[in-house]
Design a protein around this motif. Sequence first.
Motif, mmCIF file in Angstrom:
data_model
loop_
_atom_site.group_PDB
_atom_site.id
_atom_site.type_symbol
_atom_site.label_atom_id
_atom_site.label_comp_id
_atom_site.label_asym_id
_atom_site.label_seq_id
_atom_site.Cartn_x
_atom_site.Cartn_y
_atom_site.Cartn_z
ATOM 1 N N ALA A 1 47.678 30.396 37.770
ATOM 2 C CA ALA A 1 48.926 31.042 37.349
ATOM 3 C C ALA A 1 48.700 32.441 36.788
ATOM 4 N N VAL A 2 47.704 32.593 35.900
ATOM 5 C CA VAL A 2 47.569 33.894 35.227
ATOM 6 C C VAL A 2 46.141 34.432 35.217
ATOM 7 N N GLY A 3 45.211 33.748 35.909
ATOM 8 C CA GLY A 3 43.848 34.266 36.039
ATOM 9 C C GLY A 3 42.961 34.031 34.827
ATOM 10 N N ASP A 4 43.398 33.199 33.890
ATOM 11 C CA ASP A 4 42.618 32.956 32.674
ATOM 12 C C ASP A 4 42.736 31.469 32.310
ATOM 13 N N PRO A 5 41.604 30.746 32.163
ATOM 14 C CA PRO A 5 41.710 29.308 31.895
ATOM 15 C C PRO A 5 42.204 28.964 30.480
ATOM 16 N N TYR A 6 42.220 29.940 29.587
ATOM 17 C CA TYR A 6 42.798 29.719 28.251
ATOM 18 C C TYR A 6 43.531 31.001 27.842
ATOM 19 N N PRO A 7 44.743 31.182 28.382
ATOM 20 C CA PRO A 7 45.480 32.428 28.135
ATOM 21 C C PRO A 7 45.837 32.597 26.660
ATOM 22 N N ASP A 8 46.032 33.857 26.253
ATOM 23 C CA ASP A 8 46.397 34.160 24.857
ATOM 24 C C ASP A 8 47.657 33.417 24.435
ATOM 25 N N GLU A 9 48.591 33.307 25.379
ATOM 26 C CA GLU A 9 49.850 32.654 25.061
ATOM 27 C C GLU A 9 49.609 31.181 24.690
ATOM 28 N N THR A 10 48.692 30.550 25.419
ATOM 29 C CA THR A 10 48.343 29.155 25.117
ATOM 30 C C THR A 10 47.695 29.072 23.742
ATOM 31 N N HIS A 11 46.818 30.038 23.458
ATOM 32 C CA HIS A 11 46.152 30.054 22.155
ATOM 33 C C HIS A 11 47.163 30.154 21.010
ATOM 34 N N GLU A 12 48.140 31.033 21.184
ATOM 35 C CA GLU A 12 49.184 31.191 20.152
ATOM 36 C C GLU A 12 49.918 29.869 19.912
#
Length: 352
Positions: free
Chosen positions: A50-61
């Motif tokens: 979806a966004v090229g990152d397995p743990y996106p910043d948005e998920t972290h937030e």
Amino acid sequence: MKLNIALLAGDGIGPEVIAQAVKVCDAVAIKFNHKITWKPALTGAAAIDAVGDPYPDETHEICLNADAVLFGAIGHPKYDNDPSAKVRPEQGLLKMRKKLGLFANIRPTFTFPSLIDNSPLKRERIEGTDLVFLRELTGGIYFGEKGRKDNGETAFDTCTYTREEVVRLAKKGFELAMTRTKKLCCVDKANVMETSRLWRETVQAMEKDYPEVTVSYEFVDAVAMRLVQWPNSYDVLITENLFGDILTDEASVISGSMGLMPSASVGEKNALYEPIHGSYPQAAGKDIANPLATVLSAAMMFEDTFHLKEEAKAIRDVVNKSLEQGIVTEDLAGKNKAYKTSEVGNWLVNNL
Ligand code: IPM
Ligand code: MG
């Protein structure tokens, strides 16, 4: 009580087993008058796509702001045989552990009376087994300096630990031992590794603060052997990251199915609950995976993060009942009828 839970379904069978845990938690919330707000977020291969990152910043937030995180599984076969892949789903898991500071991974192993004969080990060896591994999760060789040299012909991974990292993990081990049979085993390789000698001397120095706890120090190779010979001789075991990764997979066969064992990863502020099994891609989308490890992880969440003991017990009781009555997925069904993942989930909800 208001429960704000980040929901990370992840890859493979993750979404299917998570869906059952959500149903069960929602039913518990109705029964005990709580309000759960689920905050779904992307992780793993699904997040890379979806966004090229397995743990996106948005998920972290979302994780950072939740009271707890409920997590499915991570991993996709398209990355397993491609050592050159630039991003891998598993990096998401490691990044998540590190960024959320989840330094202690709690992995219990226990037997279910109705499933004793499912274990590949003999009944008399495993009866009564009830042990807990506390695996250090944000240090060691997983996170040490790594790389290639000599034109790529030499590779290295470095195992590093600070005394502080050992102390905070060991403290949890001593505290847990105090609530159980007051037996603690420190698993290391102090006959070879310097980091293990640091572990051993640090834990030895802490013994005086917990005079009631009996501590044993055992080498990891010997523990690997004794764990299948006499698992019920152990209670709480503390160990570093890689040893813990290996030994907890080994320990999971004692119970008879990897699909049964829950786990928690905790830090100073955050806590994440997940089944110890992986993403089991061969079963993805087939509605056959065992949801119980995830459901039992949710029980751990109710008990440990929300201090809702009765709710946790209600979940464990209904899981035991489903096992006793043979409402189980194919991994446990043997010659009997195998129920679908979703059918097991529905049964749990209806029998809570
Ligand atoms: C585990 C897994 C992970 C680990 C992988 C998927 C990176 O095996 O949680 O035990 O090695 O920690
Ligand atoms: Mg593992």
